[in-house]
Design a protein around this motif. Structure first.
Motif, PDB file in Angstrom:
ATOM      1  N   GLY C 121       0.637  -1.243  -0.155  1.00  0.00           N
ATOM      2  CA  GLY C 121      -0.109  -0.044  -0.105  1.00  0.00           C
ATOM      3  C   GLY C 121       0.916   1.314  -0.145  1.00  0.00           C
ATOM      4  O   GLY C 121       0.098   2.327   0.036  1.00  0.00           O
ATOM      5  N   ILE C 125      -1.529   4.930  -5.950  1.00  0.00           N
ATOM      6  CA  ILE C 125      -2.841   3.998  -6.052  1.00  0.00           C
ATOM      7  C   ILE C 125      -2.973   3.324  -7.172  1.00  0.00           C
ATOM      8  O   ILE C 125      -3.017   4.095  -8.235  1.00  0.00           O
ATOM      9  CB  ILE C 125      -3.754   5.073  -5.545  1.00  0.00           C
ATOM     10  CG1 ILE C 125      -3.610   5.475  -4.082  1.00  0.00           C
ATOM     11  CG2 ILE C 125      -5.136   4.204  -5.468  1.00  0.00           C
ATOM     12  CD1 ILE C 125      -4.637   6.478  -3.574  1.00  0.00           C
ATOM     13  N   PRO C 126      -3.415   2.338  -7.306  1.00  0.00           N
ATOM     14  CA  PRO C 126      -3.147   1.538  -8.765  1.00  0.00           C
ATOM     15  C   PRO C 126      -4.411   1.987  -9.653  1.00  0.00           C
ATOM     16  O   PRO C 126      -5.585   2.561  -9.075  1.00  0.00           O
ATOM     17  CB  PRO C 126      -3.607   0.058  -8.274  1.00  0.00           C
ATOM     18  CG  PRO C 126      -3.169  -0.120  -6.891  1.00  0.00           C
ATOM     19  CD  PRO C 126      -3.359   1.184  -6.265  1.00  0.00           C
ATOM     20  N   ALA C 131      -7.050  -4.045  -8.353  1.00  0.00           N
ATOM     21  CA  ALA C 131      -5.889  -3.887  -7.626  1.00  0.00           C
ATOM     22  C   ALA C 131      -6.059  -2.983  -6.508  1.00  0.00           C
ATOM     23  O   ALA C 131      -5.611  -3.348  -5.215  1.00  0.00           O
ATOM     24  CB  ALA C 131      -4.718  -3.352  -8.389  1.00  0.00           C
ATOM     25  N   ARG C 132      -6.726  -1.938  -6.542  1.00  0.00           N
ATOM     26  CA  ARG C 132      -7.132  -1.066  -5.597  1.00  0.00           C
ATOM     27  C   ARG C 132      -7.934  -1.898  -4.525  1.00  0.00           C
ATOM     28  O   ARG C 132      -7.552  -1.583  -3.370  1.00  0.00           O
ATOM     29  CB  ARG C 132      -8.052  -0.141  -6.245  1.00  0.00           C
ATOM     30  CG  ARG C 132      -7.593   1.453  -5.581  1.00  0.00           C
ATOM     31  CD  ARG C 132      -8.186   2.506  -6.409  1.00  0.00           C
ATOM     32  NE  ARG C 132      -9.449   2.413  -6.932  1.00  0.00           N
ATOM     33  CZ  ARG C 132      -9.552   2.531  -8.363  1.00  0.00           C
ATOM     34  NH1 ARG C 132      -8.590   2.869  -9.046  1.00  0.00           N
ATOM     35  NH2 ARG C 132     -10.807   2.458  -8.839  1.00  0.00           N
ATOM     36  N   TYR C 134      -7.681  -4.983  -3.710  1.00  0.00           N
ATOM     37  CA  TYR C 134      -6.690  -5.743  -3.240  1.00  0.00           C
ATOM     38  C   TYR C 134      -6.037  -5.038  -2.329  1.00  0.00           C
ATOM     39  O   TYR C 134      -5.602  -5.665  -1.101  1.00  0.00           O
ATOM     40  CB  TYR C 134      -5.984  -6.450  -4.341  1.00  0.00           C
ATOM     41  CG  TYR C 134      -4.755  -7.446  -3.656  1.00  0.00           C
ATOM     42  CD1 TYR C 134      -5.158  -8.677  -3.245  1.00  0.00           C
ATOM     43  CD2 TYR C 134      -3.556  -7.052  -3.559  1.00  0.00           C
ATOM     44  CE1 TYR C 134      -4.124  -9.384  -2.569  1.00  0.00           C
ATOM     45  CE2 TYR C 134      -2.586  -7.866  -2.785  1.00  0.00           C
ATOM     46  CZ  TYR C 134      -2.906  -8.897  -2.437  1.00  0.00           C
ATOM     47  OH  TYR C 134      -2.074 -10.044  -1.829  1.00  0.00           O
ATOM     48  N   VAL C 135      -5.311  -3.881  -2.742  1.00  0.00           N
ATOM     49  CA  VAL C 135      -4.808  -3.042  -1.612  1.00  0.00           C
ATOM     50  C   VAL C 135      -5.351  -2.785  -0.414  1.00  0.00           C
ATOM     51  O   VAL C 135      -4.992  -2.768   0.584  1.00  0.00           O
ATOM     52  CB  VAL C 135      -4.062  -1.696  -2.461  1.00  0.00           C
ATOM     53  CG1 VAL C 135      -3.394  -0.906  -1.338  1.00  0.00           C
ATOM     54  CG2 VAL C 135      -3.258  -2.084  -3.492  1.00  0.00           C
ATOM     55  N   ASP C 136      -6.770  -2.530  -0.576  1.00  0.00           N
ATOM     56  CA  ASP C 136      -7.415  -2.227   0.573  1.00  0.00           C
ATOM     57  C   ASP C 136      -7.772  -3.272   1.359  1.00  0.00           C
ATOM     58  O   ASP C 136      -7.497  -3.155   2.874  1.00  0.00           O
ATOM     59  CB  ASP C 136      -9.086  -1.857  -0.049  1.00  0.00           C
ATOM     60  CG  ASP C 136      -9.130  -0.283   0.129  1.00  0.00           C
ATOM     61  OD1 ASP C 136      -8.122   0.459  -0.246  1.00  0.00           O
ATOM     62  OD2 ASP C 136     -10.284   0.153  -0.131  1.00  0.00           O
TER      63      ASP C 136
END
Lengths: 164, 164, 164
Positions: C121, C125-126, C131-132, C134-136
């Motif tokens: 993270g 920010i993707p 992807a976002r 997933y990052v979250d």
């Protein structure tokens, strides 16, 4: 003495590494610039860096053979930056293994060396294989340096924290 | 007093900044929301944030002119978040220099301000120039805040470490 | 006892987590491998990991149901890695909420568990929503683990810093 400054883009690692280099060198230290590929954007960045480091460093340029560049020097070397050098090595067909061996030899030199390295591994894993390979090699190089340097500093928001 | 909470996406920086703001404010602090561009995904994030911060803050919305928004206030301000504000400024044609100057003026205000900022610079360097510019400006803003804030906290995995 | 090792790609978190697991386990610990999707590149990474961890671990493979895999065990479990498991769960249609609940149950097990998680993270920010997401989810999982683990370590450049 070997030291590593690692941090993200514009995290303040260069300024801290330069201050550290000046503080730990009796003679004027050498600023070893590794940049080879220069476009307009890159040129602006370099010029800015040059202004920032003022007149206190002797500047030397060597994109690839750091070992031969450093070997004859009699003073502390600020290597700016290790990430660009990895880039250059990969671009010229050198491999993971060559980079590792070159770094290992640098770490055995008697000169004081201050390494500056981008942290590129704390974002999302990149889509393309080449970027992934770069992140891997960068991370492995960071580990090698982190293990063998006497002092390691992590920079974020211009704050430099000693982690070793 | 000025403070900075920096960390990656979902690193816990907002929750820690909110707790810090409540602890360091005698009057109910102001939650200064900077969000301007709202799509469905963004709306969900905002609603979630609203629930999280409960009834303890006075909420004020200002996407751009933080200086004028904060100047009349008599209480601590939680700026949530500085990254979105940088976004807004760039979108409306403001430049690096304008952002820097605005931040410098904010840092001179007598109000206590708690800044929240995304760390966006520790992944791979982005392909496109606009993203690269954003990362640069974000990093330089972080350095400016880091240098001038009384306290700086780095958040990861919900753990908040004081680095200054 | 629960512990979390978080860090970027090739930050040294696996090696530190393995050393920690060996140190804190009387019986040989279980290496719980979560990898399910295997291409050539992944296979090489796994083989490398296998060599690295030598003969000191009992290896168990389970891509999804960690709870059932760990429940009968009588020794410390090194979960390598939590990020891959989140991947697997999302790929099989599980949601944010399922991942959270599964992790909460893991944290209630009596077994000592050492979690390894990628920090994804702290980059830009993707662009793409998946992807976002997933990052979250990764960040929220990190917060949940960070809050509930007895010890949390942040790894960078092979240096492991205790942050809790």
């Amino acid at each position: 003495m070997k030291a590593l400054f690692i941090g993200g883009i514009k995290s303040g690692k260069s300024l801290h590494a330069e201050a550290f280099a000046l503080k730990h060198s009796k003679l004027p230290p050498v600023y070893l610039a590794t940049t080879e590929f220069i476009d307009e954007e890159m040129k602006e960045r370099i010029d800015l860096h040059k202004i920032q480091r003022s007149e206190n460093f002797l500047t030397l340029e060597e994109p690839m053979n750091l070992l031969e560049a450093i070997r004859p020097l009699k003073t502390l070397v600020l290597l700016e930056c290790t990430s660009m050098w990895i880039n250059n090595m990969l671009h010229h067909g050198f491999k993971d293994k060559d980079i590792k061996e070159h770094l290992e030899k640098l770490l055995c030199l008697p000169q004081d060396i201050v390494f500056v390295l981008n942290d590129v591994g704390s974002g999302i894993i990149p889509d393309n294989a080449l970027a992934r390979e770069y992140v891997d090699i960068s991370g492995k190089s960071a580990q090698l340096l982190g293990k063998n340097c006497d002092r390691v500093f992590h920079c974020i928001a211009g704050i430099c924290t000693k982690i070793k």
